[in-house]
Design an enzyme around this catalytic site. Sequence first.
Site, PDB file in Angstrom:
ATOM      1  N   SER A 250      72.959   4.101 -73.844  1.00 29.28           N
ATOM      2  CA  SER A 250      72.965   4.430 -72.423  1.00 29.28           C
ATOM      3  C   SER A 250      71.540   4.348 -71.897  1.00 29.28           C
ATOM      4  O   SER A 250      70.596   4.014 -72.632  1.00 29.28           O
ATOM      5  CB  SER A 250      73.535   5.828 -72.192  1.00 29.28           C
ATOM      6  OG  SER A 250      72.666   6.814 -72.746  1.00 29.28           O
ATOM      7  N   LYS A 251      71.375   4.691 -70.619  1.00 31.30           N
ATOM      8  CA  LYS A 251      70.058   4.598 -69.984  1.00 31.30           C
ATOM      9  C   LYS A 251      69.025   5.485 -70.665  1.00 31.30           C
ATOM     10  O   LYS A 251      67.831   5.190 -70.622  1.00 31.30           O
ATOM     11  CB  LYS A 251      70.167   4.968 -68.506  1.00 31.30           C
ATOM     12  CG  LYS A 251      70.945   3.949 -67.674  1.00 31.30           C
ATOM     13  CD  LYS A 251      71.011   4.369 -66.217  1.00 31.30           C
ATOM     14  CE  LYS A 251      71.799   3.346 -65.397  1.00 31.30           C
ATOM     15  NZ  LYS A 251      71.907   3.756 -63.976  1.00 31.30           N
ATOM     16  N   ARG A 252      69.480   6.570 -71.291  1.00 26.29           N
ATOM     17  CA  ARG A 252      68.513   7.470 -71.919  1.00 26.29           C
ATOM     18  C   ARG A 252      67.804   6.815 -73.107  1.00 26.29           C
ATOM     19  O   ARG A 252      66.764   7.310 -73.560  1.00 26.29           O
ATOM     20  CB  ARG A 252      69.195   8.771 -72.367  1.00 26.29           C
ATOM     21  CG  ARG A 252      70.133   8.606 -73.559  1.00 26.29           C
ATOM     22  CD  ARG A 252      70.715   9.947 -73.997  1.00 26.29           C
ATOM     23  NE  ARG A 252      71.626   9.803 -75.115  1.00 26.29           N
ATOM     24  CZ  ARG A 252      72.901   9.472 -74.991  1.00 26.29           C
ATOM     25  NH1 ARG A 252      73.411   9.253 -73.794  1.00 26.29           N
ATOM     26  NH2 ARG A 252      73.676   9.356 -76.050  1.00 26.29           N
ATOM     27  N   GLY A 254      66.449   3.938 -72.932  1.00 24.73           N
ATOM     28  CA  GLY A 254      65.515   2.965 -72.389  1.00 24.73           C
ATOM     29  C   GLY A 254      66.228   1.929 -71.547  1.00 24.73           C
ATOM     30  O   GLY A 254      67.341   2.152 -71.063  1.00 24.73           O
TER      31      GLY A 254
END
Length: 484
Positions: A250-252, A254
């Site tokens: 996911s976006k967490r 990167g």
Amino acid sequence: MLRVRFAPSPTGYLHIGGARTALFNWLYARRHGGTFVLRIEDTDTERSSWDMVSGIVDGLRWLGLDWDEGPDVGGPHAPYFQSQRVDKARLLAQQLVDEGRGYYCYCSMELLQQKRQAAEAAGGGWIYDRTCCSLSAEDVAAREASGVPRAVRFKVPAGQTSFNDLVHGPIAFDNANIEDFVVLRSDRQPTYHLSVVADDMEMEITHVVRGDDHISNTPKQVLLYDAFAARTPQFAHVPLILGPDKKRLSKRHGATSVMEYHRLGYLPEAMVNFLALLGWSPGDDRELFTRDELISAFTLEGISGGNAVFNPDKLDWFNQQHILRLLVEDLAARARPVLEQAGLWSGDLAGARTEWFHKVLELVRPRVKKLDQFAEELRPFLQQSVDYDQAAVSKHIAKPEIRSAFAALPGTLTAVVPFSSLELESALRSLAESHGVKAAALIHATRVAVTGRAVSPGLFEVLELMGAERVGARVREAINFLPQ
């Protein structure tokens, strides 16, 4: 003929998981001389946007995944936007009702929610109880006459639904656990299951290669293929991609947008190589592949059933290896936009100084993992002035013990003929010996003087490429840092 499709929903940009799915489909089609179809599944009109479509298309093009049919290309099964194909799906929904394989459902969302909440409160799960399936013809006619909103549900038959997954093998579902699912909502919009089956049937898709998260959708779609007496495509569900923490990417973790990796300085061929090995193996220890080599080696049998882990360090390694493989002319073309953005580009680098520029690129490229790093690596060569790292100056130049040797350095270097790395090294070491200082100390000081930093490629190769005039000027400037 083999026909596969990549059918993204334009509710977000092309992310790593979608890119890997597109790549597997593309490789499979190219390996077998088949057709790769791009279809935009934009029926979620509230969340879909043209910007997102553009982001998906740009990402695929950057990766070099061209499509044989689809937006901007056309083809015999146009249009390739699902929102423009809803009439066909509506006809199929009505066909299900007419043939007794589906029925109208007049239950409101509020009523369905109440039943679900009641079941959960009682400690059980809930699936649709077929309230509307048992309506008499008169009840249906009355509701139709009064214009009660209604959906269309598929009537799931008793028994078992099975399919042979090309990655996981035989998979079976008990139909008792599959509720009569909606195929056409009360607003006349087809649901995902009906839309995808309708489009895949008409586009003659032979193989559906997609993520593991779709396995639970597959029995419903197999039931629809059977209901329409259509050939069911072969399914291959590929493992999900996890972050280094073993949680879904996911976006967490990167950057997840493919074009963000482009902006970060990654090569498309490196990203393709890296993505191909996320859940697929050629069956040997090979890691570095060209695009053509991937096509030749790719098989669905090589896809692993286990989840793949996205390792940023491994991506950096792939990128560095592919940078090292580039022809210097190609490398110069790829580095140019980075240098332009940093204000370091000049026209003569593609003209009178091309040969010199290529030599500098060859010198610094082993130190570069991403294209954007070329700006800093090349700055000492392309910038007239030197940006000094004060810590490096204090550590290596401002040493009383090298004062006399460093002061004599400009005259020594300018006297070197030819101004080559071998002659320069010999001269500098002789100078250090004559002044009773360690050669390493003088080498470090010289590096800081001409590059402004404590770390660089081989010093003597740097000096040779910078030339006697520039080296002499920079060392004379750096003498000002000597203690008085």
